[in-house]
Enzyme design. Sequence first.
Site, PDB file in Angstrom:
ATOM      1  N   PHE A  46      49.463  43.126  52.644  1.00  0.00           N
ATOM      2  CA  PHE A  46      48.898  42.904  51.371  1.00  0.00           C
ATOM      3  C   PHE A  46      48.884  44.155  50.750  1.00  0.00           C
ATOM      4  CE2 PHE A  46      45.994  39.281  49.854  1.00  0.00           C
ATOM      5  CZ  PHE A  46      46.886  38.232  50.462  1.00  0.00           C
ATOM      6  N   GLN A  96      37.847  43.401  38.486  1.00  0.00           N
ATOM      7  CA  GLN A  96      39.280  43.210  38.885  1.00  0.00           C
ATOM      8  C   GLN A  96      39.898  42.049  38.261  1.00  0.00           C
ATOM      9  OE1 GLN A  96      40.683  41.900  43.130  1.00  0.00           O
ATOM     10  NE2 GLN A  96      40.863  44.058  43.306  1.00  0.00           N
ATOM     11  N   HIS A 154      43.138  40.327  38.890  1.00  0.00           N
ATOM     12  CA  HIS A 154      44.367  39.877  39.750  1.00  0.00           C
ATOM     13  C   HIS A 154      45.415  39.789  38.934  1.00  0.00           C
ATOM     14  CE1 HIS A 154      46.588  37.832  43.019  1.00  0.00           C
ATOM     15  NE2 HIS A 154      45.503  37.983  43.952  1.00  0.00           N
ATOM     16  N   LEU A 167      44.820  30.990  40.269  1.00  0.00           N
ATOM     17  CA  LEU A 167      45.292  32.224  41.276  1.00  0.00           C
ATOM     18  C   LEU A 167      46.697  31.756  41.832  1.00  0.00           C
ATOM     19  CD1 LEU A 167      44.371  34.825  42.362  1.00  0.00           C
ATOM     20  CD2 LEU A 167      43.353  33.611  44.371  1.00  0.00           C
ATOM     21  N   GLU A 213      48.037  36.642  46.472  1.00  0.00           N
ATOM     22  CA  GLU A 213      48.647  37.851  46.815  1.00  0.00           C
ATOM     23  C   GLU A 213      49.664  37.662  48.079  1.00  0.00           C
ATOM     24  OE1 GLU A 213      47.730  42.599  47.701  1.00  0.00           O
ATOM     25  OE2 GLU A 213      46.339  41.290  46.580  1.00  0.00           O
ATOM     26  N   ARG A 218      45.909  46.103  43.308  1.00  0.00           N
ATOM     27  CA  ARG A 218      45.854  44.977  42.418  1.00  0.00           C
ATOM     28  C   ARG A 218      45.665  45.783  40.886  1.00  0.00           C
ATOM     29  NH1 ARG A 218      42.196  40.211  45.336  1.00  0.00           N
ATOM     30  NH2 ARG A 218      43.752  39.416  46.463  1.00  0.00           N
ATOM     31  N   HIS A 277      39.494  37.903  38.165  1.00  0.00           N
ATOM     32  CA  HIS A 277      39.058  37.258  39.431  1.00  0.00           C
ATOM     33  C   HIS A 277      37.969  37.675  40.275  1.00  0.00           C
ATOM     34  CE1 HIS A 277      40.840  35.882  42.909  1.00  0.00           C
ATOM     35  NE2 HIS A 277      40.889  36.960  43.837  1.00  0.00           N
ATOM     36  N   ARG A 334      38.891  46.625  44.650  1.00  0.00           N
ATOM     37  CA  ARG A 334      38.940  45.983  45.917  1.00  0.00           C
ATOM     38  C   ARG A 334      40.475  45.681  46.440  1.00  0.00           C
ATOM     39  NH1 ARG A 334      39.762  40.878  47.766  1.00  0.00           N
ATOM     40  NH2 ARG A 334      39.464  39.848  45.593  1.00  0.00           N
TER      41      ARG A 334
END
Length: 610
Positions: free
Chosen positions: A122, A235, A237, A251, A254, A315, A380, A415
């Site tokens: 990730f 954040q 995304h 969404l 990822e 991100r 997100h 994050r």
Amino acid sequence: MTDRFEIHEHDVLVIGAGGAGLRAAIEASAKQASVGLVTKSLLGKAHTVMAEGGIAAALAHVDPQDGWETHFQDTMKGGSFLNHWRMAQIHAQEAPDRVRELEQWGALFDRTADGRILQRAFGGHKWKRLAHVGDRTGLEMIRTLQDKGVHMGIDVYMECTVTRLFLDGGRIAGALAYWRESGSLVVFRAPAIVIATGGVGKAYKVTSNSWEYTGDGQALAYEAGAELIDMEFVQFHPTGMVWPPGVMGLLVTEGVRGEGGILRNAKGERFMWKYLPEARRNEYAASEEEARLWVDAAVEGRQTDARRPPELSTRDNVSRAIYTEVQEGRGTPHGGAFLDISYLPVERVQKKLPSMYHQFLELADVDITKQPMEVGPTTHYIMGGIRVDPDTAAATVPGLFAAGEAAAGMHGANRLGGNSLSDLVVFGRRAGEAAAAYARGLASRPRIAEAEIEAEARDLEAPFGRAAGESPFVVHQALQQCMNDWVGIYRAEKELERAVDELAKLEKRAARVRVAGGRIYNPGWHMCRDLENMLVVSEAITRSALLRKESRGAHSRLDHPNSEAAFGKVNHCCVRAGDAMRVHATPLPEMPAELKRLFDAAPQPAGAKA
């Protein structure tokens, strides 16, 4: 107390039934506390299910070099060192045990050839660290926790919305709520409350969040006198659906990039290389060939010295890159970027990304095994939230605890993907344990003043009594447009000041909204309180963003494009001062020398001697 209120009494009241709330309730119940679990939605329908790609934990099943130290390093770097070091340390150390615990409770993870939990890559994680169940990890986790909690006999109050926390002598005494079906009011007497209500996404126009995410927990805590920190860090995304309009913002995990998904602009250019931060460029593949070697090794399940593809940058960085490509005229037909996984074998895509395959096929008529997806940034997650003690998850109000997205400190300025699910279970457990211990240690139970209950009931009913006023939905749309236009991915002083002025006007409009009909099944009435909560968190985001005159993590200022050392030493804290919000800087806790040394030298393999 008047007989028009339904009354329930518990040692610990948990507000929010996602991963953090369920894990807190399970732990408090295991400590012999009477637990009530309140959710404004249905049990099992938490946003935890949206965390599809995996749960981050240094199990070292795929990459034996991994260990808690490297996970800690990645988390701190990803958060631009604005994280509370102790929270990041606890998280990295305890995440593996929480994943193994989920497995013991029945979670069925994907497996390695020799039967261990499989892990994938990730963004921002040096090693393959995300334990997963295809691309439905959050769903498996919520089912496992729900099953565990139900069998423990926890009292669950579904479709029940908490509107206010009550204090007695500065300590938590309970809460008022209402049943969404009937509109009737409920009083919860509880000396310890855990807030696990998630995020704030519905304050924005384009978001991956559904209707529940209206900043309830942050606003409840703020109104009760708790501190909110890091609220400027929202954040976006990088990969949400951009077409068709009805699913904009939905969404796209990822996990697509973790499995080798490539980002290209409308010209077919693979653009992420030019957006890699210079300080971390050496962590990523230098060429198409090296990136493909990494993907081939991942597909075949073998080790490689090839570095990870540039799409696995953090991100915040990927979101800014896609946004910039679109703004400079290289966007896709519907205003995004192309994300392509179709070059991999069909069987692998359908096996590793089943939800994404069906999501695009059914909602966009796109077969991701044959053609690229169109994706773009979507609101997100919020890194900011309620300030808590790292070890106990206790807020600054006695008897109040918080965990998950509603709490702050763990993620700093940004994050890393996958850290959210492990955050939920690590700090959910700690919150539940500490809340039970707090309730058990009280010499006497706090009491709720009946006059305060009556006052809150009158406030809730006020929109019905107005002869004229706007619809709360109209004001909500204006709020979303304000946040979208002036407090988005890129920010500047004039726009933020304009947003502050607009939010003040919206607050006055919200105070005069009117709803018709009765309280039974009345979504307009529900929106009235949701709107108040969203205005609180929107003001906190905007005022904090104004004070942070730098760019760091998910907070990007066009007028202050660089990071400043002085701002790397403070959190911005929002507190209620009468009817006004006061925002000021507070010092970031100092990291101890033994942890600082982890960043002075090359990371050691797990178990290696220094």
